[in-house]
Design a protein around this motif. Sequence first.
Motif, PDB file in Angstrom:
ATOM      1  N   ALA A   9      29.474  46.108  40.215  1.00  0.00           N
ATOM      2  CA  ALA A   9      30.705  45.496  40.709  1.00  0.00           C
ATOM      3  C   ALA A   9      31.213  46.213  41.956  1.00  0.00           C
ATOM      4  O   ALA A   9      31.621  45.574  42.935  1.00  0.00           O
ATOM      5  CB  ALA A   9      31.763  45.514  39.615  1.00  0.00           C
ATOM      6  N   ARG A  10      31.179  47.530  41.928  1.00  0.00           N
ATOM      7  CA  ARG A  10      31.689  48.305  43.051  1.00  0.00           C
ATOM      8  C   ARG A  10      30.868  48.034  44.321  1.00  0.00           C
ATOM      9  O   ARG A  10      31.417  47.790  45.391  1.00  0.00           O
ATOM     10  CB  ARG A  10      31.679  49.792  42.713  1.00  0.00           C
ATOM     11  CG  ARG A  10      32.270  50.669  43.817  1.00  0.00           C
ATOM     12  CD  ARG A  10      32.322  52.132  43.439  1.00  0.00           C
ATOM     13  NE  ARG A  10      33.244  52.349  42.331  1.00  0.00           N
ATOM     14  CZ  ARG A  10      32.896  52.841  41.148  1.00  0.00           C
ATOM     15  NH1 ARG A  10      31.649  53.172  40.906  1.00  0.00           N
ATOM     16  NH2 ARG A  10      33.791  53.006  40.204  1.00  0.00           N
ATOM     17  N   GLN A  11      29.551  48.070  44.198  1.00  0.00           N
ATOM     18  CA  GLN A  11      28.719  47.867  45.379  1.00  0.00           C
ATOM     19  C   GLN A  11      28.738  46.425  45.865  1.00  0.00           C
ATOM     20  O   GLN A  11      28.571  46.157  47.063  1.00  0.00           O
ATOM     21  CB  GLN A  11      27.282  48.313  45.090  1.00  0.00           C
ATOM     22  CG  GLN A  11      27.147  49.811  44.903  1.00  0.00           C
ATOM     23  CD  GLN A  11      25.723  50.300  45.189  1.00  0.00           C
ATOM     24  OE1 GLN A  11      24.961  49.646  45.894  1.00  0.00           O
ATOM     25  NE2 GLN A  11      25.382  51.449  44.625  1.00  0.00           N
ATOM     26  N   ALA A  12      28.961  45.492  44.949  1.00  0.00           N
ATOM     27  CA  ALA A  12      29.027  44.081  45.349  1.00  0.00           C
ATOM     28  C   ALA A  12      30.408  43.708  45.882  1.00  0.00           C
ATOM     29  O   ALA A  12      30.590  42.620  46.441  1.00  0.00           O
ATOM     30  CB  ALA A  12      28.676  43.189  44.164  1.00  0.00           C
ATOM     31  N   GLY A  13      31.387  44.598  45.691  1.00  0.00           N
ATOM     32  CA  GLY A  13      32.729  44.330  46.168  1.00  0.00           C
ATOM     33  C   GLY A  13      33.464  43.275  45.372  1.00  0.00           C
ATOM     34  O   GLY A  13      34.277  42.513  45.918  1.00  0.00           O
ATOM     35  N   VAL A  14      33.186  43.218  44.056  1.00  0.00           N
ATOM     36  CA  VAL A  14      33.851  42.240  43.186  1.00  0.00           C
ATOM     37  C   VAL A  14      34.462  42.975  42.002  1.00  0.00           C
ATOM     38  O   VAL A  14      34.204  44.160  41.787  1.00  0.00           O
ATOM     39  CB  VAL A  14      32.852  41.166  42.678  1.00  0.00           C
ATOM     40  CG1 VAL A  14      32.245  40.395  43.842  1.00  0.00           C
ATOM     41  CG2 VAL A  14      31.751  41.804  41.817  1.00  0.00           C
ATOM     42  N   SER A  15      35.296  42.260  41.232  1.00  0.00           N
ATOM     43  CA  SER A  15      35.881  42.863  40.039  1.00  0.00           C
ATOM     44  C   SER A  15      34.827  43.001  38.949  1.00  0.00           C
ATOM     45  O   SER A  15      33.774  42.339  38.984  1.00  0.00           O
ATOM     46  CB  SER A  15      37.042  42.014  39.523  1.00  0.00           C
ATOM     47  OG  SER A  15      36.565  40.785  39.007  1.00  0.00           O
ATOM     48  N   LEU A  16      35.124  43.847  37.975  1.00  0.00           N
ATOM     49  CA  LEU A  16      34.202  44.069  36.866  1.00  0.00           C
ATOM     50  C   LEU A  16      33.959  42.776  36.086  1.00  0.00           C
ATOM     51  O   LEU A  16      32.829  42.482  35.680  1.00  0.00           O
ATOM     52  CB  LEU A  16      34.777  45.146  35.951  1.00  0.00           C
ATOM     53  CG  LEU A  16      33.893  45.670  34.810  1.00  0.00           C
ATOM     54  CD1 LEU A  16      32.591  46.215  35.341  1.00  0.00           C
ATOM     55  CD2 LEU A  16      34.644  46.730  34.022  1.00  0.00           C
ATOM     56  N   SER A  17      35.021  41.985  35.887  1.00  0.00           N
ATOM     57  CA  SER A  17      34.862  40.737  35.134  1.00  0.00           C
ATOM     58  C   SER A  17      33.990  39.737  35.885  1.00  0.00           C
ATOM     59  O   SER A  17      33.216  38.998  35.281  1.00  0.00           O
ATOM     60  CB  SER A  17      36.226  40.127  34.830  1.00  0.00           C
ATOM     61  OG  SER A  17      36.932  39.873  36.017  1.00  0.00           O
ATOM     62  N   THR A  18      34.116  39.710  37.216  1.00  0.00           N
ATOM     63  CA  THR A  18      33.274  38.806  38.018  1.00  0.00           C
ATOM     64  C   THR A  18      31.808  39.198  37.904  1.00  0.00           C
ATOM     65  O   THR A  18      30.930  38.338  37.742  1.00  0.00           O
ATOM     66  CB  THR A  18      33.722  38.826  39.486  1.00  0.00           C
ATOM     67  OG1 THR A  18      35.064  38.348  39.567  1.00  0.00           O
ATOM     68  CG2 THR A  18      32.833  37.954  40.349  1.00  0.00           C
TER      69      THR A  18
END
Length: 344
Positions: A9-18
């Motif tokens: 999630a962090r590397q993709a720049g999205v929230s954990l739920s996404t």
Amino acid sequence: MAPTLTEVARQAGVSLSTASRAFSDPGRLGPETLRKVLAVAEDLGYQAPVGARSGEASVEASTVAVVVPDVANPVFGAFVKAAQAEGWYRRQTVVLVDTDLNPDREREAINHLRDQVSGIVVCSPRLTAEDVLACAGQTPVVLVNREAVGADCVIADAADGLRQTVEHLAALGHRRVAYVQGAQRSWSNSHRVDLVRGLAEQAGLDLCLLGWQAETAAGGTAAAASVMASGASAVITHNDLVALGVIAGVRALGVSVPDQLSVVGIDDIPFAAVAHPALTSVAVPMARAGALSLELLGRAVAGDRQAPRTVRLPTQLVVRASTAPAAAGPAAARPAAACATELA
């Protein structure tokens, strides 16, 4: 060590739920977001749990944290209970952290939680809003009783309740009112002090602003002598626990409430109605704040990209037996200038 969904999630720049939905419910994501998450997962070598691939949300993605300063305080107990109920309705696991009013413990907790949960609610933080958001990183945060740009905030706005309080005391003939502060790091304390100062000035009341105290009954008891030394005929306290402590403390000094001193608390905890005398208090909607904070966090965790908003919940004075008309006597006759140094 195997890569985690949090790293994806962090590397993709999205929230954990996404990131979780890319494996558990990919149809809910846009094609570009889905491709980005899956590409990062492949680069890192991340393997989704079997349950997540079969359509079940991962435990990591369905867990949120609620951080409070003191769960033993009934007002925070009501907040937590409402948040837990809202989390149950949303099928979220709610992890509770009590920081014991310690900003260092609060910082450590948020730093730890941000990689373990989908989102965090921080109620009445002792850290600044900027510190809380910096600690949380990319994990969605809802702040309660603390304002910040860039985050959803829920504020129990004391303006209406304190206006009603000052009007009530003025109508009862009180001309000098003391205010017992809460903790120095409390945003609610500074917010309420600013309100009381302005309202007292508008009403032509002499305000004696007393020092910071622990937000407990013991803190109120410790402040009782200062309340009486101020010459005030009425006192407003940071919360109900402090108010109950003041009543106990002045009673030990031989002072009768409300005959010789009127007392007003803030929060309207259940004990207020059954105290002796029953406590006049400003009702603060912390249960509503608990449910609303989980609702706002749920939207953020789900990837709702609406602009952050601040929701202000109104307060209401509840009049009971701890306030009465001001009694004529030495306190009423004391010169107004006596409190000038306390306001500085």
